[in-house]
Design an enzyme around this catalytic site. Structure first.
Site, PDB file in Angstrom:
ATOM      1  N   ASP A 195     104.635  17.695  42.633  1.00 18.50           N
ATOM      2  CA  ASP A 195     105.101  17.335  41.533  1.00 18.50           C
ATOM      3  C   ASP A 195     104.122  16.873  40.535  1.00 18.50           C
ATOM      4  O   ASP A 195     103.641  15.899  40.514  1.00 18.50           O
ATOM      5  CB  ASP A 195     106.172  15.798  41.736  1.00 18.50           C
ATOM      6  CG  ASP A 195     106.681  15.396  40.552  1.00 18.50           C
ATOM      7  OD1 ASP A 195     108.018  16.233  40.176  1.00 18.50           O
ATOM      8  OD2 ASP A 195     106.487  14.738  39.798  1.00 18.50           O
ATOM      9  N   TYR A 207      99.695  14.308  33.681  1.00  7.52           N
ATOM     10  CA  TYR A 207      98.672  13.785  34.925  1.00  7.52           C
ATOM     11  C   TYR A 207      97.412  14.112  34.604  1.00  7.52           C
ATOM     12  O   TYR A 207      96.419  13.507  35.232  1.00  7.52           O
ATOM     13  CB  TYR A 207      99.314  14.160  36.087  1.00  7.52           C
ATOM     14  CG  TYR A 207     100.768  13.379  36.344  1.00  7.52           C
ATOM     15  CD1 TYR A 207     101.296  12.786  35.698  1.00  7.52           C
ATOM     16  CD2 TYR A 207     101.415  14.266  37.349  1.00  7.52           C
ATOM     17  CE1 TYR A 207     102.427  12.242  35.653  1.00  7.52           C
ATOM     18  CE2 TYR A 207     102.882  13.764  37.607  1.00  7.52           C
ATOM     19  CZ  TYR A 207     103.527  12.899  36.686  1.00  7.52           C
ATOM     20  OH  TYR A 207     104.598  12.554  37.042  1.00  7.52           O
ATOM     21  N   LYS A 212     106.129  19.429  33.848  1.00 12.46           N
ATOM     22  CA  LYS A 212     106.858  18.475  33.075  1.00 12.46           C
ATOM     23  C   LYS A 212     106.139  18.799  31.443  1.00 12.46           C
ATOM     24  O   LYS A 212     104.986  18.820  31.314  1.00 12.46           O
ATOM     25  CB  LYS A 212     106.851  17.154  33.042  1.00 12.46           C
ATOM     26  CG  LYS A 212     107.112  16.887  34.743  1.00 12.46           C
ATOM     27  CD  LYS A 212     107.471  15.357  35.262  1.00 12.46           C
ATOM     28  CE  LYS A 212     107.861  15.105  36.625  1.00 12.46           C
ATOM     29  NZ  LYS A 212     106.153  15.112  37.470  1.00 12.46           N
ATOM     30  N   HIS A 227     109.603  15.618  30.203  1.00 14.73           N
ATOM     31  CA  HIS A 227     109.021  14.497  30.988  1.00 14.73           C
ATOM     32  C   HIS A 227     109.754  13.151  30.559  1.00 14.73           C
ATOM     33  O   HIS A 227     110.037  12.303  31.064  1.00 14.73           O
ATOM     34  CB  HIS A 227     107.712  14.440  30.564  1.00 14.73           C
ATOM     35  CG  HIS A 227     106.710  13.658  31.743  1.00 14.73           C
ATOM     36  ND1 HIS A 227     105.621  13.806  31.936  1.00 14.73           N
ATOM     37  CD2 HIS A 227     107.090  12.431  32.366  1.00 14.73           C
ATOM     38  CE1 HIS A 227     105.149  13.123  33.074  1.00 14.73           C
ATOM     39  NE2 HIS A 227     106.075  12.191  33.244  1.00 14.73           N
TER      40      HIS A 227
END
Ligand code: A2P
Length: 319
Positions: free
Chosen positions: A37, A42, A71, A104
């Site tokens: 994921d 990130y 995302k 997101h």
């Protein structure tokens, strides 16, 4: 309706530092994870891609055996930016398609060119004095149509949303030509979200829960207190003793046994193994109910709180 093929346990990649990430992803695949994921936000998609490439090169798995989610970040919601953002993610991950691409947050922010800053994160002009988060007037309808085009182009197999509430999900279902296949939300025993999960499943949408261990993820961010750990609850400890597993495994098993996919993050090999070893024991109906009754609607990841605390902007989305 899209078939639910998401492996029930994935590795959550939020907060894994760049220097650890490629190895953690590689190790995770090696011990059996087939679901990763990821997200632009990130900041580690290049390293995720390196870990995947290493595992594939060594013959541990094939690309088609992996389920890779990423995302779309808030700054790319306009129709002309959605495909650009996806292509950047694919290039970073070194992949030619995603299994799932999710919006997101239901929050649109002004566009930031890649060369200016990547990932752009929340603040507009972070270097400026009194920097704050800005929002942009982009309807989610526009973003969804651009997401649908990605499926039509064969760049992503499925599309979905994160951090939507029931109202937004109902609205999306009213106009989606390609229905969302996945909803990703925060959920754990202190935030069970039964109604939202029931609504999603009624629509045939699979649910993935982030922060399945609750507070633990938020200690390092000072967004939770160690005393809020669900792992020390008596019902969890009692079930752990009965099934001869760790309290973390009991909480994660509760997550999958209620029919959701979960994406616990760990950078430690022993915990990576622990968190995926959930399928050789079962919780009783009574244990499931007792853990569910710990619910206190405690949301740790709430833009209505952190956007104001960290980015000088009050921006609730769940209230
Ligand atoms: P670590 O990476 O040091 O293992 P999230 O809720 O975002 O998935 O994060 C899970 C948090 O809980 C991380 O801080 C992770 O830290 C920790 N963690 C992951 N697995 C376990 C486990 N089995 N037992 C205790 N803590 C865990």
């Amino acid at each position: 309706m899209a078939e639910n093929k998401i492996p029930p346990v994935g590795l959550g990649l939020w907060k894994i530092s760049k220097d650890q990430c490629a190895d953690v992803v590689y190790q995770a695949i090696k011990v059996g994870y087939r679901h990763l994921d990821s997200a632009c936000d990130y900041g580690n998609e290049v390293e995720v891609g390196q870990g995947i490439a290493q595992a594939i090169k060594e013959g541990i798995c094939k690309r088609e055996e992996l389920w890779v989610t990423s995302k779309l970040w808030n700054t790319y919601h306009k129709k002309e930016h959605v495909k650009l953002a996806l292509e950047k993610t694919l290039a970073d991950l070194n992949l030619d398609y995603l299994d799932s691409y999710l919006i997101h947050f239901p929050i649109a922010q002004p566009f930031v060119p890649f060369e200016q800053r990547y990932p752009p994160e929340w603040l507009f002009e972070p270097e400026s004095e009194n920097a704050s988060m800005l929002t942009a007037p982009v309807p989610l309808y526009e973003t969804w149509q651009a997401m649908e085009a990605l499926v039509e182009d064969g760049l992503v197999k499925e599309i979905g949303v994160c951090n939507y509430n029931a109202g937004l999900l109902n609205d999306l279902m009213s106009y989606a030509k390609i229905k969302p296949s996945a909803l990703q939300i925060e959920s754990h025993p202190y935030l069970t979200q039964e109604k939202l999960i029931r609504l999603a499943k009624g629509y045939g949408i699979s649910v993935t829960t982030f922060s399945p261990l609750g507070a633990l993820s938020y200690l390092e961010l000072q967004m939770a207190d160690a005393l809020e750990s669900v792992l020390t609850q008596n019902v969890v400890i009692a079930a752990a003793k009965r099934v001869d597993r760790t309290p973390a495994q009991v909480v994660l098993r509760w997550g999958v046994q209620r029919g959701c996919a979960i994406i616990p993050k760990s950078t430690k090999l022993a915990r990576l193994k622990e968190n995926i070893a959930l399928f050789d024991f079962e919780l009783s109906e009574h244990e499931m109910e007792a853990i569910s009754s710990l619910n206190q609607n405690r949301r740790f990841n709430d833009p209505g709180e952190f956007c104001e605390a960290a980015f000088n902007t009050f921006y609730p989305i769940y209230d």
